[in-house]
Design a protein around this motif. Sequence first.
Motif, PDB file in Angstrom:
ATOM      1  N   PRO A 194       0.832  -1.206   0.000  1.00 41.65           N
ATOM      2  CA  PRO A 194       0.000   0.000   0.000  1.00 41.65           C
ATOM      3  C   PRO A 194       0.864   1.252   0.000  1.00 41.65           C
ATOM      4  O   PRO A 194       1.935   1.284   0.577  1.00 41.65           O
ATOM      5  CB  PRO A 194      -0.823  -0.120   1.280  1.00 41.65           C
ATOM      6  CG  PRO A 194      -0.137  -1.130   2.130  1.00 41.65           C
ATOM      7  CD  PRO A 194       0.725  -1.965   1.235  1.00 41.65           C
ATOM      8  N   GLN A 195       0.373   2.266  -0.668  1.00 42.86           N
ATOM      9  CA  GLN A 195       1.089   3.526  -0.738  1.00 42.86           C
ATOM     10  C   GLN A 195       0.802   4.341   0.513  1.00 42.86           C
ATOM     11  O   GLN A 195      -0.318   4.363   1.005  1.00 42.86           O
ATOM     12  CB  GLN A 195       0.646   4.324  -1.965  1.00 42.86           C
ATOM     13  CG  GLN A 195       0.909   3.615  -3.278  1.00 42.86           C
ATOM     14  CD  GLN A 195       2.372   3.577  -3.627  1.00 42.86           C
ATOM     15  OE1 GLN A 195       3.116   4.490  -3.331  1.00 42.86           O
ATOM     16  NE2 GLN A 195       2.802   2.501  -4.256  1.00 42.86           N
ATOM     17  N   ILE A 242       2.141   8.000  -6.718  1.00 44.88           N
ATOM     18  CA  ILE A 242       2.176   6.688  -7.367  1.00 44.88           C
ATOM     19  C   ILE A 242       2.684   6.902  -8.786  1.00 44.88           C
ATOM     20  O   ILE A 242       2.090   7.665  -9.550  1.00 44.88           O
ATOM     21  CB  ILE A 242       0.780   6.049  -7.381  1.00 44.88           C
ATOM     22  CG1 ILE A 242       0.284   5.859  -5.944  1.00 44.88           C
ATOM     23  CG2 ILE A 242       0.799   4.730  -8.128  1.00 44.88           C
ATOM     24  CD1 ILE A 242      -1.166   5.485  -5.832  1.00 44.88           C
ATOM     25  N   PRO A 243       3.766   6.246  -9.165  1.00 48.37           N
ATOM     26  CA  PRO A 243       4.332   6.495 -10.494  1.00 48.37           C
ATOM     27  C   PRO A 243       3.460   5.914 -11.613  1.00 48.37           C
ATOM     28  O   PRO A 243       2.803   4.894 -11.436  1.00 48.37           O
ATOM     29  CB  PRO A 243       5.688   5.791 -10.448  1.00 48.37           C
ATOM     30  CG  PRO A 243       5.534   4.738  -9.412  1.00 48.37           C
ATOM     31  CD  PRO A 243       4.558   5.283  -8.402  1.00 48.37           C
ATOM     32  N   ILE A 244       3.456   6.600 -12.741  1.00 45.68           N
ATOM     33  CA  ILE A 244       2.834   6.098 -13.962  1.00 45.68           C
ATOM     34  C   ILE A 244       3.934   5.383 -14.729  1.00 45.68           C
ATOM     35  O   ILE A 244       4.917   5.993 -15.137  1.00 45.68           O
ATOM     36  CB  ILE A 244       2.243   7.241 -14.812  1.00 45.68           C
ATOM     37  CG1 ILE A 244       1.227   8.051 -14.016  1.00 45.68           C
ATOM     38  CG2 ILE A 244       1.642   6.690 -16.098  1.00 45.68           C
ATOM     39  CD1 ILE A 244       0.002   7.300 -13.588  1.00 45.68           C
ATOM     40  N   GLY A 304       2.255   2.330 -10.806  1.00 47.80           N
ATOM     41  CA  GLY A 304       3.209   1.609  -9.976  1.00 47.80           C
ATOM     42  C   GLY A 304       2.572   0.739  -8.907  1.00 47.80           C
ATOM     43  O   GLY A 304       3.236  -0.135  -8.350  1.00 47.80           O
ATOM     44  N   ASN A 305       1.291   0.955  -8.610  1.00 43.62           N
ATOM     45  CA  ASN A 305       0.631   0.113  -7.613  1.00 43.62           C
ATOM     46  C   ASN A 305      -0.234  -0.966  -8.258  1.00 43.62           C
ATOM     47  O   ASN A 305      -1.108  -1.536  -7.622  1.00 43.62           O
ATOM     48  CB  ASN A 305      -0.191   0.966  -6.635  1.00 43.62           C
ATOM     49  CG  ASN A 305      -1.288   1.736  -7.313  1.00 43.62           C
ATOM     50  OD1 ASN A 305      -1.363   1.788  -8.538  1.00 43.62           O
ATOM     51  ND2 ASN A 305      -2.138   2.354  -6.525  1.00 43.62           N
ATOM     52  N   GLY A 306      -0.004  -1.252  -9.559  1.00 41.80           N
ATOM     53  CA  GLY A 306      -0.637  -2.399 -10.202  1.00 41.80           C
ATOM     54  C   GLY A 306      -1.959  -2.133 -10.884  1.00 41.80           C
ATOM     55  O   GLY A 306      -2.654  -3.073 -11.271  1.00 41.80           O
ATOM     56  N   ILE A 307      -2.338  -0.890 -11.076  1.00 42.52           N
ATOM     57  CA  ILE A 307      -3.581  -0.582 -11.791  1.00 42.52           C
ATOM     58  C   ILE A 307      -3.285  -0.556 -13.286  1.00 42.52           C
ATOM     59  O   ILE A 307      -2.323   0.071 -13.724  1.00 42.52           O
ATOM     60  CB  ILE A 307      -4.154   0.773 -11.339  1.00 42.52           C
ATOM     61  CG1 ILE A 307      -4.531   0.707  -9.860  1.00 42.52           C
ATOM     62  CG2 ILE A 307      -5.344   1.174 -12.192  1.00 42.52           C
ATOM     63  CD1 ILE A 307      -4.939   2.040  -9.270  1.00 42.52           C
TER      64      ILE A 307
END
Length: 145
Positions: free
Chosen positions: A22-23, A29-31, A51-54
């Motif tokens: 989790p951020q 959150i990086p693109i 960067g968080n898997g989206i």
Amino acid sequence: FSLQFLIVAALLLSLAHAHPRPQAQGEPIPIIRQEQEVNFDGSYKYSYETGNGINVAEEGYLKNAGTDNAGQVAQGSFSYTSPEGIPIQITYLADENGFQPQGDHLPTPPPIPPAIQKALAYLATAPPPPQEPQQGGGGFNNRRG
């Protein structure tokens, strides 16, 4: 070394290997990847991954352009990992029939009971009931004041 130190160390080690991470609030959150295309005819497509898997992808166009039936059509998908660690994936179509999502995690209606299905099948094949002739005595339009 104390038992408390070992417990804290084991907890920190397990948190470090947890997925997804989790951020922290406010942490950007990086693109990782981003593409977009917009055309003069109203069609478009875009996609991105964070960067968080989206992961997101969509494309669309103007259906029946220049007519009274013109409308936007979009189709695409998105995926992410839920807070419980479950992979979520949605595909969708949005058009004159509304937003139509599909995904394994979405609820579905229960099956129609056999007796009701049989009644619906019968009603679909039954002739319509005879129309009774309307007489001038009923309804709101025939009221007298």
